[in-house]
Design a protein around this motif. Structure first.
Motif, PDB file in Angstrom:
ATOM      1  N   GLN A 474      -1.129   0.561  -6.719  1.00  0.00           N
ATOM      2  CA  GLN A 474      -1.385  -0.342  -5.594  1.00  0.00           C
ATOM      3  C   GLN A 474      -0.273  -0.265  -4.573  1.00  0.00           C
ATOM      4  O   GLN A 474       0.906  -0.279  -4.931  1.00  0.00           O
ATOM      5  CB  GLN A 474      -1.485  -1.784  -6.089  1.00  0.00           C
ATOM      6  N   GLU A 475      -0.681  -0.182  -3.301  1.00  0.00           N
ATOM      7  CA  GLU A 475       0.305  -0.199  -2.217  1.00  0.00           C
ATOM      8  C   GLU A 475      -0.038  -1.331  -1.268  1.00  0.00           C
ATOM      9  O   GLU A 475      -0.858  -1.150  -0.377  1.00  0.00           O
ATOM     10  CB  GLU A 475       0.243   1.114  -1.433  1.00  0.00           C
ATOM     11  N   PRO A 476       0.559  -2.504  -1.438  1.00  0.00           N
ATOM     12  CA  PRO A 476       0.321  -3.586  -0.487  1.00  0.00           C
ATOM     13  C   PRO A 476       0.874  -3.184   0.882  1.00  0.00           C
ATOM     14  O   PRO A 476       1.850  -2.435   0.965  1.00  0.00           O
ATOM     15  CB  PRO A 476       1.101  -4.756  -1.056  1.00  0.00           C
ATOM     16  N   ILE A 477       0.242  -3.711   1.922  1.00  0.00           N
ATOM     17  CA  ILE A 477       0.580  -3.263   3.273  1.00  0.00           C
ATOM     18  C   ILE A 477       2.051  -3.517   3.605  1.00  0.00           C
ATOM     19  O   ILE A 477       2.698  -2.712   4.270  1.00  0.00           O
ATOM     20  CB  ILE A 477      -0.370  -3.924   4.287  1.00  0.00           C
ATOM     21  N   PHE A 478       2.598  -4.627   3.070  1.00  0.00           N
ATOM     22  CA  PHE A 478       3.984  -4.961   3.434  1.00  0.00           C
ATOM     23  C   PHE A 478       5.014  -4.134   2.667  1.00  0.00           C
ATOM     24  O   PHE A 478       6.210  -4.265   2.883  1.00  0.00           O
ATOM     25  CB  PHE A 478       4.245  -6.460   3.246  1.00  0.00           C
ATOM     26  N   LEU A 479       4.559  -3.326   1.715  1.00  0.00           N
ATOM     27  CA  LEU A 479       5.509  -2.470   0.991  1.00  0.00           C
ATOM     28  C   LEU A 479       5.358  -1.004   1.391  1.00  0.00           C
ATOM     29  O   LEU A 479       6.085  -0.149   0.927  1.00  0.00           O
ATOM     30  CB  LEU A 479       5.308  -2.596  -0.520  1.00  0.00           C
ATOM     31  N   ILE A 487       2.253  -0.177 -10.302  1.00  0.00           N
ATOM     32  CA  ILE A 487       1.447   0.690 -11.169  1.00  0.00           C
ATOM     33  C   ILE A 487       0.858  -0.120 -12.312  1.00  0.00           C
ATOM     34  O   ILE A 487       1.556  -0.915 -12.936  1.00  0.00           O
ATOM     35  CB  ILE A 487       2.292   1.850 -11.734  1.00  0.00           C
ATOM     36  N   THR A 488      -0.446   0.046 -12.559  1.00  0.00           N
ATOM     37  CA  THR A 488      -1.098  -0.612 -13.687  1.00  0.00           C
ATOM     38  C   THR A 488      -1.655   0.443 -14.624  1.00  0.00           C
ATOM     39  O   THR A 488      -2.362   1.353 -14.186  1.00  0.00           O
ATOM     40  CB  THR A 488      -2.259  -1.508 -13.206  1.00  0.00           C
ATOM     41  N   PHE A 489      -1.328   0.324 -15.893  1.00  0.00           N
ATOM     42  CA  PHE A 489      -1.906   1.212 -16.909  1.00  0.00           C
ATOM     43  C   PHE A 489      -3.018   0.451 -17.609  1.00  0.00           C
ATOM     44  O   PHE A 489      -2.797  -0.657 -18.089  1.00  0.00           O
ATOM     45  CB  PHE A 489      -0.846   1.634 -17.937  1.00  0.00           C
ATOM     46  N   ARG A 497       1.363  -3.697 -16.426  1.00  0.00           N
ATOM     47  CA  ARG A 497       1.615  -3.523 -15.008  1.00  0.00           C
ATOM     48  C   ARG A 497       3.112  -3.521 -14.743  1.00  0.00           C
ATOM     49  O   ARG A 497       3.860  -4.242 -15.388  1.00  0.00           O
ATOM     50  CB  ARG A 497       0.951  -4.689 -14.264  1.00  0.00           C
ATOM     51  N   PHE A 498       3.530  -2.699 -13.809  1.00  0.00           N
ATOM     52  CA  PHE A 498       4.929  -2.701 -13.416  1.00  0.00           C
ATOM     53  C   PHE A 498       5.010  -2.626 -11.899  1.00  0.00           C
ATOM     54  O   PHE A 498       4.378  -1.771 -11.278  1.00  0.00           O
ATOM     55  CB  PHE A 498       5.678  -1.524 -14.058  1.00  0.00           C
ATOM     56  N   ASN A 499       5.771  -3.544 -11.302  1.00  0.00           N
ATOM     57  CA  ASN A 499       5.779  -3.672  -9.850  1.00  0.00           C
ATOM     58  C   ASN A 499       7.011  -3.042  -9.205  1.00  0.00           C
ATOM     59  O   ASN A 499       8.011  -2.790  -9.859  1.00  0.00           O
ATOM     60  CB  ASN A 499       5.728  -5.148  -9.459  1.00  0.00           C
TER      61      ASN A 499
ATOM     62  N   LYS B 106      -3.807  -1.231  -0.731  1.00  0.00           N
ATOM     63  CA  LYS B 106      -4.442   0.057  -1.005  1.00  0.00           C
ATOM     64  C   LYS B 106      -4.334   0.348  -2.494  1.00  0.00           C
ATOM     65  O   LYS B 106      -3.245   0.319  -3.048  1.00  0.00           O
ATOM     66  CB  LYS B 106      -3.737   1.154  -0.198  1.00  0.00           C
ATOM     67  N   LYS B 107      -5.467   0.583  -3.124  1.00  0.00           N
ATOM     68  CA  LYS B 107      -5.461   0.778  -4.569  1.00  0.00           C
ATOM     69  C   LYS B 107      -6.070   2.125  -4.908  1.00  0.00           C
ATOM     70  O   LYS B 107      -7.171   2.436  -4.466  1.00  0.00           O
ATOM     71  CB  LYS B 107      -6.262  -0.350  -5.225  1.00  0.00           C
TER      72      LYS B 107
END
Lengths: 524, 175
Positions: A474-479, A487-489, A497-499, B106-107
């Motif tokens: 996942q790439e949130p817009i603010f990051l 990343i989620t396994f 999940r690890f952020n 974005k996923k």
């Protein structure tokens, strides 16, 4: 095979143990009593129904009779057998209706023996069969003698393993044939009972220690739930009761000064704290009473519980995520907890996770070695990107600043008082965030995904790479500008999940994909 | 983790899932989302109208505010739909399927073919009218890792479905 002939005990449809009538009867009574207890207590306390006791007794006896007939019919119409020809477990049930259920042995996920208090009193136990599938996931044969339950459990598991290997034999893969031979041996082994490698029992002393060092917040939560339930049930009774009103008035008149109120608050805090510890200990004992682990060649049997004694037979294939947790206190006492996320018949993770508490580190490692297909290896850990810490600190500061700001306008407290409370709280929060940041780590080793977390209650989670079903980035817009991702396994028994990882770390995921896609190991 | 060493394999030699060229979704998918918004806003306005005529003494400024919201909903809806439509991408590789969606978050999900449980192609009423299909891919990981590839042509959806099913079958036979 002579062994099979002798085991064909279950080929003919049969009833449960005769004591099953008694069990169903008592269990139904228990359920009815639990449902009606509030009404009974209420009427007994308010003495509103005392004039009608004749009718009450009459009603109750009719109820008894109905329940008895119901129990008998329920026992009589409940029949089970194994269809050896088609590899199916067949079950007929229903009081007035007739319901036939049959499960393919292949789809059986788990078979375990369960004993509630009522079971113990009568001296029977029940057998629970869980299967994969959308409907009728779980069936329970409520009353069997212990020998029979164990025999049926063994039979079902052995047949499942046998069919598994028969299916596998159809393929002509050379690599697989070796493991087929293995599987077949295992199936044969599970038929013979005497292959116990070691057993581990938990004494009362360790259980007490475990309760003392466990998480008291759970105890506190249980107390709050208990109080609110009881209050909800009896609120009407409380409103009507003159004693309660008297107590309320007494409190209002006697406790007026600030000092007294503070004293009462502090005292009740300590009482609540002590109660939380007590509840935690009691809960621990109820849950893990007589914990016994039996290691056999191909499975691990875990038995525990006072109120409901459950016996699990664990196969490493069903375990997807392994969590090792303890806190510094427990660590010093050599108490370690192992939590296993299992594939089950539904999505609820809670239900399909098994906690084995109070293991010595040595035993824990032994169990881990059994559960993992390869030896655990050390890996290099990465932390979250420091932006996480920065963000948390900013949020904490903003919250504290907001409190001061609000107080400036509303003026509830004097500024010195507020500062003397909030500044230490803020400092504690800051250090806590720092420690959370320091303890959260992730590693992808050649065979495992490993995640560490927790400041006081330290946890370490392991997933074997071949048990991963998919992953999401996942790439949130603010990051996006900072090139950070979460990343989620995904596994069949929950996610990990690890952020806040740098995007360059995704290269590791290519390795993970390579491992999953080239793996020929069955993940369940 | 840059200095991660792995004796058997060099990370740089592995195919990179992020540099794969992704197929974009059909234009009609954008139209579909806009139509969904339009239907929502229509229902919303109808309710407003009904309430206005009901004479329950609701002050008029509430309706003014609500109409303003309805109008901004339309704008926001169209904007978000466009961003979502632009964000959708999928790719089939030899051994896995990649699906990307979302603009605010974005996923990207990657599912290896040997972990797929089953595949289904679906069409809603609007899909049928617009000539679209959704391909849903199920894994044992549950709702977290299941994906719905939206904005496909029915023909494509069917083709991908057949491709994956044939791969799964082949996998099972060799197992």
């Amino acid at each position: 095979m002579p062994k099979k002939e002798q085991n064909k005990l279950f080929a003919i449809p049969q009833n449960q143990n005769k004591l099953g009538i008694l069990f169903i009867f008592l269990y139904s009574l228990y359920k009815i009593t639990r449902g009606l207890i509030a009404i009974f207590l209420y009427s007994a306390l308010t003495q509103k129904l005392s004039n009608y006791w004749f009718y009450i007794v009459l009603g109750l006896s009719v109820l008894f009779l109905i329940v008895l007939v119901f129990s008998y019919l329920s026992y009589k119409n409940f029949k089970f057998h194994i269809d050896y020809k088609n590899y199916r477990f067949v079950l007929k049930q229903g009081v007035f209706t007739s319901n036939t259920l049959d499960i393919s042995l292949q789809r059986i996920q788990q078979v375990y023996v369960k004993r509630t208090i009522i079971h113990r009193i009568i001296g029977v136990c029940s057998l629970v069969v869980e299967s994969a599938g959308s409907s009728d996931k779980e069936i329970e044969i409520k009353a069997l003698s212990e020998d029979k339950a164990l025999a049926l459990q063994q039979e079902l598991l052995a047949l499942k393993a046998e069919e598994y290997s028969v299916n596998k034999e159809l393929s002509n893969d050379l690599e697989n044939e070796v493991s087929n031979a293995d599987k077949f041996e295992q199936a044969e082994d599970s038929l013979s009972k005497n292959n116990v490698e070691w057993t581990y029992k938990l004494g009362l002393k360790k259980l007490l220690l475990l309760g003392l060092t466990s998480n008291y917040f759970r105890g506190l939560g249980l107390i709050i739930v208990f109080i609110s339930t009881v209050y909800g049930q009896f609120s009407q009774f409380v409103d009507d009761n003159p004693y309660w009103k008297g107590a309320e008035e007494y409190l209002e008149q006697e406790y007026t000064s600030v000092f007294e109120i503070t004293l009462v608050l502090v005292l009740s805090f300590f009482i609540l704290f002590a109660l939380s510890i007590l509840v935690s200990i009691i809960e621990t004992i109820l849950k893990y009473f007589e914990l016994k682990i039996t290691k056999k060649k191909e499975s691990l049997e875990v038995e525990m519980g006072l109120k409901t004694n459950t016996k699990w037979s664990l196969n490493p294939n069903r375990v997807q995520i392994v969590t090792h947790s303890s806190n510094p206190l427990q660590s010093r006492l050599d108490l370690h907890q192992l939590q296993l996320a299992l594939i089950g018949s539904d999505d609820q993770i809670k239900k399909n996770s098994l906690s084995i508490p109070a293991l010595t580190l040595n035993k824990l490692l032994q169990i881990q070695n059994f559960l993992f297909s390869v030896k655990l290896e050390k890996g290099e850990f990465v932390r979250m990107y420091p932006v996480w810490l920065f963000k948390r600190l900013v949020i904490t500061t903003l919250l504290l600043g907001g409190a001061f700001f609000l107080n400036y306008f509303v003026g509830w407290f004097r500024i010195e008082l507020l500062a003397s409370i909030l500044i230490p709280v803020g400092l504690i929060l800051f250090t806590l965030q720092f420690f959370i940041f320091r303890s959260s780590k992730l590693a992808i080793t050649p065979n495992f995904v490993i995640k560490s977390e927790g400041v006081w209650f330290k946890k370490r989670k392991y997933i074997e790479l071949y048990k991963i079903q998919a992953f999401s980035v996942q790439e949130p817009i603010f990051l996006r500008k900072r090139k950070l991702v979460h990343i989620t396994f995904h596994t069949a028994a929950g996610d990990l999940r690890f952020n806040y990882l740098p995007k360059s770390y995704c290269a590791q995921l290519n390795y993970l994909l390579y491992r999953v896609e080239s793996s020929r190991q069955a993940w369940m | 983790m840059k200095d991660f060493v792995n004796n058997s394999i060099d990370l740089n030699d592995l195919p990179d899932f992020e540099s794969v060229h992704l197929e974009i979704s059909e234009k009609n998918y954008f139209i579909k989302m806009v139509m969904q918004w339009a239907i929502f806003c229509l229902v919303y306005s109808l309710i407003l109208l009904a309430l206005m005529n009901a004479k329950w003494g609701i002050p008029i400024w509430i309706f003014k505010l609500s109409s303003f919201f309805a109008f901004s909903f339309v704008l926001i809806g169209v904007f978000l739909s466009f961003k979502r439509y632009k964000s959708i991408g999928y790719a089939l590789r030899q051994k896995d399927v990649i699906f990307q969606r979302g603009w605010l978050i974005k996923k990207t999900t990657v599912i290896p073919f040997n972990r797929i449980q089953h595949v289904a192609s679906k069409q809603s009423f609007l899909d049928k009218k617009l000539g679209l299909a959704v391909l849903r891919i199920y894994t044992a990981g549950g709702s977290g890792s299941d994906i719905s590839i939206v904005g496909l042509l029915p023909k494509e959806a069917l083709k991908i479905k057949e491709f994956i099913i044939q791969l799964i079958d082949a996998e099972e036979r060799t197992e």
